[in-house]
Design a protein around this motif. Structure first.
Motif, short mmCIF file in Angstrom:
data_model
loop_
_atom_site.label_atom_id
_atom_site.label_comp_id
_atom_site.label_asym_id
_atom_site.label_seq_id
_atom_site.Cartn_x
_atom_site.Cartn_y
_atom_site.Cartn_z
N ALA A 60 0.85 -1.19 0.00
CA ALA A 60 0.00 0.00 0.00
C ALA A 60 0.89 1.24 0.00
CB ALA A 60 -0.91 0.00 1.22
N TYR A 61 0.43 2.28 -0.70
CA TYR A 61 1.16 3.54 -0.80
C TYR A 61 0.21 4.68 -0.44
CZ TYR A 61 4.51 0.75 -3.47
OH TYR A 61 5.42 -0.21 -3.87
N SER A 110 8.11 14.29 -7.72
CA SER A 110 7.30 13.51 -8.67
C SER A 110 5.90 14.07 -8.86
CB SER A 110 7.19 12.06 -8.17
OG SER A 110 8.45 11.46 -8.04
N ARG A 111 5.53 15.06 -8.04
CA ARG A 111 4.13 15.50 -8.06
C ARG A 111 3.76 16.23 -9.34
NH1 ARG A 111 4.70 17.52 -1.79
NH2 ARG A 111 4.97 15.42 -0.93
N ALA A 112 4.65 17.03 -9.85
CA ALA A 112 4.35 17.77 -11.08
C ALA A 112 4.11 16.82 -12.25
CB ALA A 112 5.49 18.74 -11.40
N ALA A 113 4.96 15.76 -12.36
CA ALA A 113 4.78 14.79 -13.43
C ALA A 113 3.47 14.03 -13.26
CB ALA A 113 5.96 13.82 -13.43
N PHE A 114 3.15 13.69 -12.00
CA PHE A 114 1.90 13.01 -11.71
C PHE A 114 0.71 13.86 -12.13
CE2 PHE A 114 -1.48 12.74 -8.39
CZ PHE A 114 -2.10 11.60 -8.86
N ILE A 115 0.75 15.15 -11.77
CA ILE A 115 -0.35 16.05 -12.11
C ILE A 115 -0.46 16.21 -13.63
CG2 ILE A 115 -1.12 18.46 -11.96
CD1 ILE A 115 0.02 18.49 -9.10
N LEU A 158 -5.81 5.59 -13.71
CA LEU A 158 -5.28 6.40 -12.61
C LEU A 158 -4.31 5.58 -11.76
CD1 LEU A 158 -5.20 8.85 -10.72
CD2 LEU A 158 -7.23 7.92 -9.58
N ALA A 159 -4.70 4.35 -11.47
CA ALA A 159 -3.83 3.49 -10.67
C ALA A 159 -2.50 3.27 -11.36
CB ALA A 159 -4.52 2.16 -10.38
N LYS A 160 -2.55 3.11 -12.68
CA LYS A 160 -1.31 2.92 -13.44
C LYS A 160 -0.41 4.16 -13.35
CE LYS A 160 -3.14 -0.25 -16.95
NZ LYS A 160 -3.33 -0.46 -18.40
N ILE A 161 -1.06 5.34 -13.43
CA ILE A 161 -0.29 6.59 -13.35
C ILE A 161 0.36 6.72 -11.98
CG2 ILE A 161 -0.48 9.11 -13.30
CD1 ILE A 161 -2.68 8.84 -15.44
N VAL A 162 -0.43 6.49 -10.94
CA VAL A 162 0.08 6.67 -9.58
C VAL A 162 1.24 5.74 -9.31
CG1 VAL A 162 -0.49 6.48 -7.14
CG2 VAL A 162 -2.14 7.49 -8.72
N GLN A 163 1.12 4.47 -9.77
CA GLN A 163 2.16 3.50 -9.44
C GLN A 163 3.51 3.86 -10.07
OE1 GLN A 163 3.74 0.74 -11.22
NE2 GLN A 163 2.99 1.32 -13.26
N LYS A 164 3.48 4.68 -11.12
CA LYS A 164 4.75 5.10 -11.73
C LYS A 164 5.47 6.16 -10.91
CE LYS A 164 3.30 6.29 -15.82
NZ LYS A 164 3.37 6.76 -17.22
N HIS A 165 4.76 6.86 -10.04
CA HIS A 165 5.35 8.01 -9.35
C HIS A 165 5.51 7.80 -7.85
CE1 HIS A 165 5.12 10.39 -13.00
NE2 HIS A 165 3.86 10.00 -13.16
#
Length: 588
Positions: free
Chosen positions: A53-54, A79-84, A125-132
């Motif tokens: 869990a993250y 990593s937040r800017a890339a995530f956004i 969304l889950a895929k995006i989050v897991q990268k960052h």
């Protein structure tokens, strides 16, 4: 942008109080409590899992809502800017509506709320989050039986991953993920993992029954049915869905016999080009040396509009050929389904991700257990002997029966081209007495050559002959043996149509073969007037010829003559006896 934020603000409260963002393959059951929270996952499948869990966003719970939001520890500031940025792309936010790279976490939460209820976007969304997320901030969930859990968690939003090893050693960016889900944790929460893995079942169709095994003669057509279901392709950009079927060498796939229905409706085969992205068919078929593949094209798109769990039915036929095995091993046919099991594996090609040589739990594809069905056949071996039990040559037998099809005969007979012959060669290597000139062009196409005739000659070649109403005729070899292979249960008669010189003809032998139900190997069948030899895997029968004068048959003219001569002899003896007595009387 102001209007967008105002709209988001209206739905934020409802979103923050809602259940977890759509969790692919999972349902969450949350009970609101106070204090720290425990997250648990119940997963009863047999695969090995590594749940982590993250923490994405954290806050303070008040009346079932999260307030005073802040970034969680799992997403580093860098990593937040890339995530956004990727979130903007996912939501289609551009220009003034796009979120700034340094947007406040409250604004990000408002944007996330628009995804609630959209399964595809939730997975994306889950895929995006897991990268960052930072793996150093991962919260390991401890396994106890079927439950994976982590306690003392702050309320907030979490990404839950079921992770496996990197795609390649040292590839820290290429982490493979079996499942990736974003959920909100407010109080103790239990997730029931729902694994809806595809299944496959294969059967032989016998009349109105579906069976796992059957009995057949060489030349019989066997119908097969494969049943699987529509998969859940949510979250997949590419999806591999291939039914693989393997025929043994004793079975020949019948070209053009395969058909597919999905949800009870027949679907079309792509005949324009195997593997091409065309719109003329839903699937394509390949087959080579008994290896058949049914590939659903662009499956991630094709199955998206189908009902998950609906039946997919594949049917086709194969013919038992002269390579058929007569032992208890039979002639098997196996099938399995290879399917995608990793939404994060995009794969290459136009149809499906590449399949590894040996799919495993850590591969982008999974494979169902192989389901096997078996077709059995048997043989009769005739031993021709004299009254001493020694092999006898020169005999010819005709095999007839109610279930004769094509029979593989090993005897002292072979064929050679001869203009005076009365046989023709068929494409399958067998011979027939049917003159092709009397048949249609379609039937003539089954002949190897419609102008070349063949005759039977002495030899030791094994061949396959097509049975007719006249039966199969064969001559014993130098050891007095004929073997008829490729028989199924039925009643068969062996008639000695040519008797060795100096010997009496043997009587007809009727052999009854009966298979058990359900059908298993021929060693378990019963053979009346024959004995099954398990070592040689044949039913053996010994037929004896005796030397000497031939006695007249019962009811023949010879029998009547015997009666007449016998009667005359009796009458003559009586007359002689009476005459003698009279003479003796006169003398006295």
């Amino acid at each position: 942008m102001k209007n967008y934020k105002r709209s988001l603000a209206i739905i934020t409260a409802a979103f923050l109080a809602a259940a977890p963002i759509a969790v692919t393959g999972m349902t969450a059951i949350a009970a609101a409590t106070t204090g720290t929270s425990t997250l648990s996952i119940t997963d009863s499948d047999s695969a090995e899992h590594t749940y982590k869990a993250y923490q994405i966003i954290t806050g303070t719970q008040e009346a079932g809502k999260l307030k005073e939001l802040s970034w969680g520890s799992a997403i580093p500031a860098a990593s937040r800017a890339a995530f956004i940025g990727e979130l903007n792309t996912l939501l289609g936010l551009t220009g003034d509506d796009a979120l700034a790279g340094n947007a406040k976490v409250q604004t990000v939460a408002e944007a996330l709320s628009t995804i609630n209820g959209d399964a595809d976007k939730s997975v994306a969304l889950a895929k995006i989050v897991q990268k960052h997320v930072s793996d150093s901030e991962a919260i390991t969930m401890t396994q106890s039986g079927d439950t994976y859990s982590a306690g003392s968690l702050a309320d907030g939003w979490y990404l839950v991953l079921d992770k496996s090893d990197p795609l390649v050693d040292g590839d820290t960016d290429g982490v493979k993920v079996r499942s990736a889900n974003v959920l909100k944790l407010i109080g103790d929460t239990n997730i029931n993992a729902k694994h809806s893995l595809p299944t496959l079942e294969k059967k032989i169709v016998e009349g109105s029954q579906e069976v796992d095994s059957n009995a057949a003669a060489i030349g019989d057509v066997v119908t097969y049915k494969i049943k699987t279901t529509v998969p859940n392709v949510i979250g997949y950009d590419k999806y591999f869905y291939v039914v693989e079927d393997t025929l043994s060498s004793g079975l020949t796939y019948n070209e053009g016999s395969l058909g597919v229905t999905v949800s009870g409706t027949a679907v079309t085969e792509d005949t324009d080009g195997v593997g091409e992205t065309v719109t003329t068919g839903d699937f394509y078929v390949t087959h080579d040396n008994g290896e058949i593949k049914v590939v659903f094209k662009n499956a991630a798109t094709y199955f998206k509009n189908k009902t998950v769990g609906d039946d997919i039915i594949i049917t086709y036929t194969a013919t038992l050929n002269s390579n058929a095995v007569i032992t208890d091993d039979g002639n098997p046919n196996t099938a399995s389904l290879v399917y995608s099991n990793d939404p994060n594996e995009t794969g290459e090609g136009t149809n499906e991700p590449g399949k590894p040589d040996e799919p495993s739990d850590d591969s982008p594809t999974g494979e169902t257990p192989k389901d096997e069905v078996i077709t059995y056949t048997t043989a009769i071996k005739l031993y021709k002997v004299d009254q001493k039990g020694d092999p006898l040559t020169g005999a010819e037998f005709t095999l007839t029966g109610n279930n004769l099809k094509n029979v593989k005969v090993a005897s002292g007979t072979s064929f050679e081209a001869d203009a005076s012959g009365d046989y023709w060669l068929l494409n399958d290597g067998s011979y027939t007495k049917v003159d092709p000139s009397t048949l249609s062009e379609t039937e003539q196409a089954k002949y190897s050559d419609t102008s070349t005739k063949y005759k039977k000659v002495a030899g030791t070649t094994a061949f396959t002959e097509v049975a007719s109403s006249e039966g199969i005729v064969a001559t014993v070899d130098a050891n007095g043996i004929i073997t008829f292979t490729g028989l199924k249960p039925g009643v068969y008669t062996l008639h000695e149509s040519k008797v060795p010189d100096g010997y009496n003809a043997a009587g007809d032998v009727e052999i009854t073969i009966t298979a058990n139900d359900p059908v298993s190997g021929p060693s378990n069948w019963t053979y009346e007037n024959a004995t099954y030899n398990d070592t040689n895997a044949v039913a053996e029968v010994e037929i004896e010829n005796r030397q000497g004068a031939t006695l007249p048959s019962t009811g023949g003219i010879g029998t009547k003559l015997f009666y007449i001569f016998g009667s005359l002899l009796v009458v003559g003896s009586g007359v002689l006896l009476i005459t003698k007595k009279r003479m003796n009387t006169k003398e006295n």
